[in-house]
Scaffold this active site. Structure first.
Site, PDB file in Angstrom:
ATOM      1  N   SER A 113       0.897  -1.213   0.107  1.00 34.01           N
ATOM      2  CA  SER A 113       0.040   0.063  -0.067  1.00 34.01           C
ATOM      3  C   SER A 113       0.957   1.246   0.036  1.00 34.01           C
ATOM      4  O   SER A 113       2.115   1.302   0.474  1.00 34.01           O
ATOM      5  CB  SER A 113      -0.872  -0.025   1.317  1.00 34.01           C
ATOM      6  N   TYR A 135      -2.360  -1.026  10.254  1.00 32.25           N
ATOM      7  CA  TYR A 135      -2.455  -1.376   8.877  1.00 32.25           C
ATOM      8  C   TYR A 135      -1.223  -0.933   7.977  1.00 32.25           C
ATOM      9  O   TYR A 135      -0.716  -1.666   7.278  1.00 32.25           O
ATOM     10  CB  TYR A 135      -3.907  -0.868   8.311  1.00 32.25           C
TER      11      TYR A 135
HETATM   12  N1  LIG Z   1      -8.373   0.279  -2.249  1.00 32.22           N
HETATM   13  C1  LIG Z   1      -7.262   0.891  -1.911  1.00 32.22           C
HETATM   14  O1  LIG Z   1      -7.163   2.269  -1.966  1.00 32.22           O
HETATM   15  C2  LIG Z   1      -6.097   0.103  -1.575  1.00 32.22           C
HETATM   16  C3  LIG Z   1      -4.856   0.849  -1.443  1.00 32.22           C
HETATM   17  C4  LIG Z   1      -3.774   0.017  -1.000  1.00 32.22           C
HETATM   18  C5  LIG Z   1      -3.720  -1.032  -0.744  1.00 32.22           C
HETATM   19  N2  LIG Z   1      -4.768  -1.760  -0.798  1.00 32.22           N
HETATM   20  C6  LIG Z   1      -4.890  -3.493  -0.658  1.00 32.22           C
HETATM   21  O2  LIG Z   1      -5.333  -4.119  -1.874  1.00 32.22           O
HETATM   22  C7  LIG Z   1      -5.935  -5.391  -1.410  1.00 32.22           C
HETATM   23  C8  LIG Z   1      -7.155  -5.303  -1.694  1.00 32.22           C
HETATM   24  O3  LIG Z   1      -8.139  -4.261  -1.320  1.00 32.22           O
HETATM   25  P1  LIG Z   1      -9.351  -3.777  -2.280  1.00 32.22           P
HETATM   26  O4  LIG Z   1      -9.369  -2.352  -2.262  1.00 32.22           O
HETATM   27  O5  LIG Z   1      -9.521  -4.529  -3.224  1.00 32.22           O
HETATM   28  O6  LIG Z   1     -10.387  -3.999  -0.939  1.00 32.22           O
HETATM   29  P2  LIG Z   1     -11.597  -4.968  -0.930  1.00 32.22           P
HETATM   30  O7  LIG Z   1     -12.746  -4.989  -2.130  1.00 32.22           O
HETATM   31  O8  LIG Z   1     -12.424  -4.653   0.442  1.00 32.22           O
HETATM   32  O9  LIG Z   1     -11.222  -6.581  -1.248  1.00 32.22           O
HETATM   33  C9  LIG Z   1     -10.409  -6.929  -0.054  1.00 32.22           C
HETATM   34  C10 LIG Z   1     -10.246  -8.546  -0.129  1.00 32.22           C
HETATM   35  O10 LIG Z   1      -9.596  -9.238   0.823  1.00 32.22           O
HETATM   36  C11 LIG Z   1     -10.364 -10.071   1.457  1.00 32.22           C
HETATM   37  N3  LIG Z   1     -10.309 -10.187   2.812  1.00 32.22           N
HETATM   38  C12 LIG Z   1     -10.658  -9.093   3.667  1.00 32.22           C
HETATM   39  N4  LIG Z   1     -10.690  -9.628   4.979  1.00 32.22           N
HETATM   40  C13 LIG Z   1     -10.573 -10.892   5.040  1.00 32.22           C
HETATM   41  C14 LIG Z   1     -10.436 -11.993   5.845  1.00 32.22           C
HETATM   42  N5  LIG Z   1     -10.434 -11.862   7.176  1.00 32.22           N
HETATM   43  N6  LIG Z   1     -10.273 -13.306   5.522  1.00 32.22           N
HETATM   44  C15 LIG Z   1     -10.038 -13.523   4.103  1.00 32.22           C
HETATM   45  N7  LIG Z   1     -10.146 -12.717   3.207  1.00 32.22           N
HETATM   46  C16 LIG Z   1     -10.383 -11.343   3.566  1.00 32.22           C
HETATM   47  C17 LIG Z   1     -11.943  -9.493   1.063  1.00 32.22           C
HETATM   48  O11 LIG Z   1     -12.697 -10.616   1.317  1.00 32.22           O
HETATM   49  P3  LIG Z   1     -14.046 -10.431   2.042  1.00 32.22           P
HETATM   50  O12 LIG Z   1     -15.118 -10.161   0.812  1.00 32.22           O
HETATM   51  O13 LIG Z   1     -14.685 -11.579   2.770  1.00 32.22           O
HETATM   52  O14 LIG Z   1     -14.147  -8.881   2.672  1.00 32.22           O
HETATM   53  C18 LIG Z   1     -11.667  -9.303  -0.481  1.00 32.22           C
HETATM   54  O15 LIG Z   1     -11.737 -10.297  -1.167  1.00 32.22           O
HETATM   55  C19 LIG Z   1      -5.799  -5.251   0.162  1.00 32.22           C
HETATM   56  O16 LIG Z   1      -4.663  -5.789   0.594  1.00 32.22           O
HETATM   57  C20 LIG Z   1      -5.741  -3.565   0.458  1.00 32.22           C
HETATM   58  O17 LIG Z   1      -5.139  -3.742   1.750  1.00 32.22           O
HETATM   59  C21 LIG Z   1      -5.973  -1.299  -1.320  1.00 32.22           C
END
Ligand SMILES: NC(=O)c1ccc[n+]([C@@H]2O[C@H](COP(=O)([O-])OP(=O)(O)OC[C@H]3O[C@@H](n4cnc5c(N)ncnc54)[C@H](OP(=O)(O)O)[C@@H]3O)[C@@H](O)[C@H]2O)c1
Length: 261
Positions: free
Chosen positions: A152, A166
């Site tokens: 991130s 985080y």
């Molecule tokens: N969006 C951003 O701006 C951003 C920026 C930097 C980094 N990231 C990183 O990118 C990655 C994907 O995030 P995203 O933005 O796509 O968010 P998202 O739409 O909330 O997706 C997160 C994914 O991780 C899974 N997950 C969360 N908690 C979990 C748990 N306890 N056990 C198993 N799976 C779990 C979720 O499954 P569920 O459907 O069960 O929740 C979902 O499939 C993450 O690592 C996040 O930290 C995101």
């Protein structure tokens, strides 16, 4: 027409965690459109699979997709998931460790041991465990394997109030990426990371107000927030021996210029 070379990952097996929605779903779809067999860990349930993961995929791509689920925020959960995945795919060419989230904006004074454990178990421990569990299958990849971790922008900037654990957990994974790149190079396994900026997924719909997001967008040189589709090509690049065979131990920032360094 999806813009991806549909032969780039022909015959390759790719595992993506956290692929039910958001960035992971876009990454899994892109690998499928590029010809891969994909084992998608959808998250804790299959709730978002139809809305996001399988959206727009043709029958040929759907045939190459397997979906598994499991909560990763507890000790042992990553190893258990890896065991189930190797049951489906004994040889793995690419592992994308993407499952993760902030769990909640919690200030230091309000942090409980349970919150601490959940954030670190999900974002750190499960990443280490899934990778350890899948290592034997990655070592059998015919022309070298690739691991791509999702970190991130907040690993570098510190994020905003309430995200300290985080943000620090993502910094752990960035450093771990570099260490592992050295350790696994003799096994012909490259290890890199993608570092998304502010990407409009359910993540920010949950943790950031529309006002905060609008203010963020005006400060981004490219003048907009990112999308999951903006991130996906970076994962394919880092996963492809053909495109990035001499790249390992790197963190690729995908953020519209929000952070440069
Ligand atoms: N969006 C951003 O701006 C951003 C920026 C930097 C980094 N990231 C990183 O990118 C990655 C994907 O995030 P995203 O933005 O796509 O968010 P998202 O739409 O909330 O997706 C997160 C994914 O991780 C899974 N997950 C969360 N908690 C979990 C748990 N306890 N056990 C198993 N799976 C779990 C979720 O499954 P569920 O459907 O069960 O929740 C979902 O499939 C993450 O690592 C996040 O930290 C995101």
């Amino acid at each position: 027409m999806n813009g991806f070379d549909n032969k780039l990952f022909d015959g390759r097996t790719v595992v993506v965690t956290g692929a039910g929605r958001g960035i992971g779903a876009a990454v899994a779809r892109a690998f499928l459109q590029a010809g891969a067999h994909v084992v998608a860990h959808a998250g804790r349930s299959e709730e978002h699979v139809e809305r996001d993961l399988t959206r727009g995929l043709d029958a040929a791509a759907l045939e190459r997709l397997s979906v598994v689920t499991g909560d990763l925020a507890a000790p042992g959960a990553g190893l258990a998931l890896a065991g189930r995945i190797t049951g489906l795919a004994p040889r793995i060419d690419v592992l994308v460790n993407n499952a993760g989230t902030m769990v909640g904006r919690v200030l230091l004074g309000e942090t409980t041991p349970e919150h601490y454990d959940r954030v670190l178990d999900l974002n750190i421990r499960s990443t280490v465990e899934v990778t350890q569990g899948l290592l034997p299958a990655l070592k059998t990849a015919e022309s070298g394997a690739a691991i791509v971790n999702t970190v991130s922008i907040s690993a570098r900037t510190g994020g905003s109030p309430g995200s300290s654990l985080y943000s620090a957990s993502k910094a752990f994974v960035s450093t771990w990426t570099r260490s592992l790149a050295r350790e696994l190079a003799p096994d012909r396994i490259r290890v890199n990371a993608v570092s998304p900026g502010t990407i409009m997924t359910d993540f920010h719909r949950r943790y950031s107000s529309p006002e905060k997001l609008a203010a963020t967008a005006t400060g981004i040189p490219l003048q907009r927030l990112g999308t999951a589709e903006d991130c996906a090509p970076a994962y394919l690049f880092l996963a492809s021996e053909h495109l990035s065979g001499y790249v390992t131990g790197q963190v690729l920032e995908i953020n519209g210029g929000q952070f440069m360094g």
